[in-house]
Design a protein around this motif. Structure first.
Motif, PDB file in Angstrom:
ATOM      1  N   PRO A 174      -2.080  15.875 -15.481  1.00 29.42           N
ATOM      2  CA  PRO A 174      -1.220  14.901 -16.151  1.00 29.42           C
ATOM      3  C   PRO A 174      -0.046  14.445 -15.286  1.00 29.42           C
ATOM      4  CG  PRO A 174      -0.729  17.092 -16.952  1.00 29.42           C
ATOM      5  CD  PRO A 174      -1.892  17.232 -16.006  1.00 29.42           C
ATOM      6  N   ILE A 175       0.133  15.033 -14.121  1.00 23.19           N
ATOM      7  CA  ILE A 175       1.124  14.578 -13.160  1.00 23.19           C
ATOM      8  C   ILE A 175       0.420  14.522 -11.804  1.00 23.19           C
ATOM      9  CG2 ILE A 175       1.977  16.976 -12.938  1.00 23.19           C
ATOM     10  CD1 ILE A 175       4.680  15.835 -12.070  1.00 23.19           C
ATOM     11  N   ARG A 176       0.533  13.382 -11.117  1.00 25.48           N
ATOM     12  CA  ARG A 176      -0.257  13.193  -9.907  1.00 25.48           C
ATOM     13  C   ARG A 176       0.334  12.105  -9.030  1.00 25.48           C
ATOM     14  NH1 ARG A 176      -2.784  11.758 -14.545  1.00 25.48           N
ATOM     15  NH2 ARG A 176      -3.278   9.554 -14.844  1.00 25.48           N
ATOM     16  N   ALA A 177      -0.167  12.042  -7.790  1.00 24.51           N
ATOM     17  CA  ALA A 177       0.290  11.044  -6.828  1.00 24.51           C
ATOM     18  C   ALA A 177      -0.877  10.613  -5.957  1.00 24.51           C
ATOM     19  CB  ALA A 177       1.419  11.604  -5.963  1.00 24.51           C
ATOM     20  N   ALA A 178      -0.949   9.326  -5.679  1.00 28.33           N
ATOM     21  CA  ALA A 178      -1.982   8.761  -4.813  1.00 28.33           C
ATOM     22  C   ALA A 178      -1.527   7.362  -4.408  1.00 28.33           C
ATOM     23  CB  ALA A 178      -3.329   8.689  -5.529  1.00 28.33           C
ATOM     24  N   PRO A 231       2.181  15.268   0.655  1.00 26.62           N
ATOM     25  CA  PRO A 231       0.875  15.338   1.330  1.00 26.62           C
ATOM     26  C   PRO A 231       0.166  13.986   1.424  1.00 26.62           C
ATOM     27  CG  PRO A 231       1.122  17.156  -0.214  1.00 26.62           C
ATOM     28  CD  PRO A 231       2.255  16.223  -0.474  1.00 26.62           C
ATOM     29  N   VAL A 232       0.405  13.091   0.465  1.00 19.95           N
ATOM     30  CA  VAL A 232      -0.220  11.767   0.530  1.00 19.95           C
ATOM     31  C   VAL A 232       0.429  10.947   1.645  1.00 19.95           C
ATOM     32  CG1 VAL A 232      -0.820   9.683  -0.741  1.00 19.95           C
ATOM     33  CG2 VAL A 232      -0.710  11.874  -1.942  1.00 19.95           C
ATOM     34  N   HIS A 233       1.747  10.969   1.701  1.00 16.74           N
ATOM     35  CA  HIS A 233       2.449  10.259   2.766  1.00 16.74           C
ATOM     36  C   HIS A 233       2.051  10.793   4.139  1.00 16.74           C
ATOM     37  CE1 HIS A 233       5.082   7.586   0.576  1.00 16.74           C
ATOM     38  NE2 HIS A 233       5.551   8.563  -0.171  1.00 16.74           N
ATOM     39  N   ALA A 234       1.839  12.094   4.234  1.00 17.19           N
ATOM     40  CA  ALA A 234       1.515  12.717   5.520  1.00 17.19           C
ATOM     41  C   ALA A 234       0.053  12.544   5.905  1.00 17.19           C
ATOM     42  CB  ALA A 234       1.855  14.204   5.468  1.00 17.19           C
ATOM     43  N   GLY A 235      -0.748  11.929   5.043  1.00 20.39           N
ATOM     44  CA  GLY A 235      -2.162  11.741   5.339  1.00 20.39           C
ATOM     45  C   GLY A 235      -2.992  13.003   5.175  1.00 20.39           C
ATOM     46  N   GLU A 236      -2.474  13.996   4.426  1.00 22.57           N
ATOM     47  CA  GLU A 236      -3.189  15.250   4.239  1.00 22.57           C
ATOM     48  C   GLU A 236      -4.097  15.232   3.009  1.00 22.57           C
ATOM     49  OE1 GLU A 236       0.017  17.954   3.922  1.00 22.57           O
ATOM     50  OE2 GLU A 236       0.629  17.784   6.033  1.00 22.57           O
ATOM     51  N   ARG A 261      -1.676   3.429  -4.500  1.00 22.12           N
ATOM     52  CA  ARG A 261      -2.061   2.461  -5.523  1.00 22.12           C
ATOM     53  C   ARG A 261      -3.394   1.796  -5.182  1.00 22.12           C
ATOM     54  NH1 ARG A 261      -1.582  -3.106  -6.153  1.00 22.12           N
ATOM     55  NH2 ARG A 261      -1.206  -3.858  -8.299  1.00 22.12           N
ATOM     56  N   SER A 262      -3.551   1.359  -3.955  1.00 21.65           N
ATOM     57  CA  SER A 262      -4.776   0.665  -3.572  1.00 21.65           C
ATOM     58  C   SER A 262      -5.987   1.567  -3.714  1.00 21.65           C
ATOM     59  CB  SER A 262      -4.672   0.139  -2.139  1.00 21.65           C
ATOM     60  OG  SER A 262      -4.451   1.208  -1.226  1.00 21.65           O
ATOM     61  N   ASP A 263      -5.842   2.857  -3.380  1.00 20.38           N
ATOM     62  CA  ASP A 263      -6.957   3.797  -3.522  1.00 20.38           C
ATOM     63  C   ASP A 263      -7.339   3.968  -4.986  1.00 20.38           C
ATOM     64  OD1 ASP A 263      -7.032   4.179  -0.810  1.00 20.38           O
ATOM     65  OD2 ASP A 263      -5.956   6.092  -0.839  1.00 20.38           O
ATOM     66  N   LEU A 264      -6.330   4.101  -5.848  1.00 18.86           N
ATOM     67  CA  LEU A 264      -6.613   4.285  -7.274  1.00 18.86           C
ATOM     68  C   LEU A 264      -7.342   3.081  -7.861  1.00 18.86           C
ATOM     69  CD1 LEU A 264      -3.210   5.852  -8.375  1.00 18.86           C
ATOM     70  CD2 LEU A 264      -5.422   7.022  -8.319  1.00 18.86           C
ATOM     71  N   LEU A 265      -6.872   1.885  -7.538  1.00 23.69           N
ATOM     72  CA  LEU A 265      -7.509   0.690  -8.081  1.00 23.69           C
ATOM     73  C   LEU A 265      -8.918   0.514  -7.526  1.00 23.69           C
ATOM     74  CD1 LEU A 265      -4.491  -1.790  -8.054  1.00 23.69           C
ATOM     75  CD2 LEU A 265      -5.460  -0.564 -10.014  1.00 23.69           C
ATOM     76  N   ALA A 266      -9.137   0.939  -6.287  1.00 14.44           N
ATOM     77  CA  ALA A 266     -10.460   0.783  -5.673  1.00 14.44           C
ATOM     78  C   ALA A 266     -11.518   1.653  -6.363  1.00 14.44           C
ATOM     79  CB  ALA A 266     -10.399   1.123  -4.188  1.00 14.44           C
ATOM     80  N   LEU A 267     -11.092   2.694  -7.074  1.00  7.28           N
ATOM     81  CA  LEU A 267     -12.053   3.548  -7.772  1.00  7.28           C
ATOM     82  C   LEU A 267     -12.701   2.825  -8.952  1.00  7.28           C
ATOM     83  CD1 LEU A 267     -10.235   7.016  -7.877  1.00  7.28           C
ATOM     84  CD2 LEU A 267     -12.147   6.341  -6.398  1.00  7.28           C
ATOM     85  N   GLY A 268     -12.063   1.781  -9.449  1.00  2.00           N
ATOM     86  CA  GLY A 268     -12.641   1.014 -10.551  1.00  2.00           C
ATOM     87  C   GLY A 268     -12.785   1.806 -11.838  1.00  2.00           C
ATOM     88  N   LEU A 269     -11.805   2.610 -12.185  1.00  2.00           N
ATOM     89  CA  LEU A 269     -11.882   3.439 -13.388  1.00  2.00           C
ATOM     90  C   LEU A 269     -11.954   2.562 -14.640  1.00  2.00           C
ATOM     91  CD1 LEU A 269      -9.264   6.173 -12.445  1.00  2.00           C
ATOM     92  CD2 LEU A 269     -11.719   6.116 -11.978  1.00  2.00           C
ATOM     93  N   ASP A 296       0.836  -1.203   0.000  1.00  3.86           N
ATOM     94  CA  ASP A 296       0.000   0.000   0.000  1.00  3.86           C
ATOM     95  C   ASP A 296       0.872   1.255   0.000  1.00  3.86           C
ATOM     96  OD1 ASP A 296      -2.213   1.590  -0.014  1.00  3.86           O
ATOM     97  OD2 ASP A 296      -2.591   1.431   2.126  1.00  3.86           O
ATOM     98  N   GLY A 297       1.573   1.444  -1.141  1.00  2.00           N
ATOM     99  CA  GLY A 297       2.454   2.583  -1.265  1.00  2.00           C
ATOM    100  C   GLY A 297       1.881   3.647  -2.168  1.00  2.00           C
ATOM    101  N   VAL A 298       2.581   4.756  -2.253  1.00  2.00           N
ATOM    102  CA  VAL A 298       2.170   5.863  -3.101  1.00  2.00           C
ATOM    103  C   VAL A 298       2.739   5.646  -4.499  1.00  2.00           C
ATOM    104  CG1 VAL A 298       2.292   8.356  -3.446  1.00  2.00           C
ATOM    105  CG2 VAL A 298       2.046   7.423  -1.136  1.00  2.00           C
ATOM    106  N   VAL A 299       1.924   5.898  -5.502  1.00  2.00           N
ATOM    107  CA  VAL A 299       2.327   5.765  -6.900  1.00  2.00           C
ATOM    108  C   VAL A 299       2.173   7.121  -7.579  1.00  2.00           C
ATOM    109  CG1 VAL A 299       1.805   4.663  -9.109  1.00  2.00           C
ATOM    110  CG2 VAL A 299       1.646   3.347  -6.994  1.00  2.00           C
ATOM    111  N   CYS A 300       3.132   7.459  -8.415  1.00  7.18           N
ATOM    112  CA  CYS A 300       3.070   8.692  -9.192  1.00  7.18           C
ATOM    113  C   CYS A 300       2.818   8.361 -10.658  1.00  7.18           C
ATOM    114  CB  CYS A 300       4.383   9.473  -9.093  1.00  7.18           C
ATOM    115  SG  CYS A 300       4.882   9.904  -7.427  1.00  7.18           S
ATOM    116  N   VAL A 301       2.202   9.279 -11.357  1.00  7.67           N
ATOM    117  CA  VAL A 301       2.013   9.165 -12.801  1.00  7.67           C
ATOM    118  C   VAL A 301       2.410  10.493 -13.429  1.00  7.67           C
ATOM    119  CG1 VAL A 301       0.374   8.769 -14.678  1.00  7.67           C
ATOM    120  CG2 VAL A 301       0.086   7.545 -12.508  1.00  7.67           C
TER     121      VAL A 301
END
Length: 219
Positions: free
Chosen positions: A145-149, A96-101, A151-159, A73-78
Motif C-alpha cells: 500500500p506504499i510504493r515508489a516507481a 533505490p529507484v533513483h539509483a537504478g537499483e 511514472r512512465s514505467d507504471l503507465l507502460a504496464l497498462g493496469l 520521467d520522474g519517480v512517483v510515490c503512492v
C-alpha cells in the motif's frame, strides 16, 4: 520534484498531519474519490493539489493521480491517506529507484501497535502474498500500500483494475515484466482518529478487497 499520490475517501482528519510530514522535494496529489467530509478543501488548505475522480475505486484514484503527476520521467510515490504511514519514510523507497537499483520499491507493513493491523486483514494479506511469491517469484510479503516507481514505467504496464485489485495487479505485472522489486520494512501506525480503512477497518471491507484481488489472479 517527486509527486506523491494519495488516494483519498473521507480522510480529512488525517490530512493535516500527513501533508505536513512530506519531506522537502515531495509534492502531494490528493486523488479525491468522492469524499463528503471536506477532504478536498483540507488538502488544498495544506498545499496539496487535488484531483477529483468520479469513478469509485482505489485503482481509479491511483490511476487518476498518476495521470496528474508530472509527465517528466520522474519517480512517483503512492501511499494511503489515512495517516497509517509516515511520509518521512518516502526517501527510503525512492532511493533505490533513483539509483537504478530497482524499478519498484514497496513497503512491508510493520505494525507499531497490535491494533494497527487487524488480524483478519493481516491473514488475508499473508495468503495473497504467499500465492504471489509462489507464482511470480517476487520477494514480497505485503501487497504494497506504499510504493515508489517511475511514472512512465507504471503507465507502460497498462493496469486495468480500478478497484482494490490494483496493487496486486501491479505486482503481478511487474513480475511478468521482469522488474527488479525491493521490499523495505516501514512502520504501520493506527490510522488517524475519525478515519476508517476501506479495507482492513472491517471484515466486510477485507472480504471485498480479497474478492477483487482474486479476480485479478483469475485473469
Amino acid at each position: 520534484m517527486t509527486d506523491v499520490v494519495l488516494p483519498c475517501l473521507n480522510e480529512a482528519p488525517a490530512l493535516p498531519w500527513l501533508l505536513s510530514r512530506l519531506p522537502p522535494g515531495y509534492r502531494a496529489i490528493v486523488a479525491d474519490n468522492g469524499s463528503t467530509d471536506g477532504s478536498a478543501d483540507v488538502a488544498r488548505a495544506h498545499g496539496a493539489r487535488v484531483v477529483s475522480i468520479s469513478q469509485p475505486g482505489y485503482g481509479a484514484a491511483v490511476h487518476a493521480g498518476l495521470m496528474a503527476a508530472d509527465p517528466a520521467d520522474g519517480v512517483v510515490c503512492v501511499l494511503d491517506a489515512d495517516g497509517s504511514f509516515d511520509p518521512a519514510d518516502l526517501p527510503r523507497l525512492t532511493g533505490p529507484v533513483h539509483a537504478g537499483e530497482a524499478e519498484l520499491v514497496v513497503g512491508r507493513r510493520r505494525p507499531v501497535t497490535r491494533g494497527a493491523w487487524p488480524v483478519h486483514a493481516r491473514v488475508g494479506n499473508a495468503v495473497l502474498s504467499h500465492r504471489l511469491r509462489r507464482t511470480t517469484g517476487l520477494p514480497v510479503h505485503d501487497i504494497g500500500p506504499i510504493r515508489a516507481a517511475r511514472r512512465s514505467d507504471l503507465l507502460a504496464l497498462g493496469l486495468r483494475d480500478r478497484r482494490f485489485g490494483y496493487p496486486l495487479e501491479l505486482l503481478i505485472a511487474a513480475g511478468r515484466a521482469g522488474w527488479r522489486v525491493i521490499e523495505i520494512d516501514v512502520a504501520y501506525h493506527p490510522r488517524a482518529a475519525g478515519t476508517r480503512s476501506k479495507v482492513s477497518g472491517s471484515l466486510r471491507g477485507t472480504v471485498r478487497a480479497i474478492h477483487d484481488m482474486r479476480a485479478v489472479l483469475a485473469r
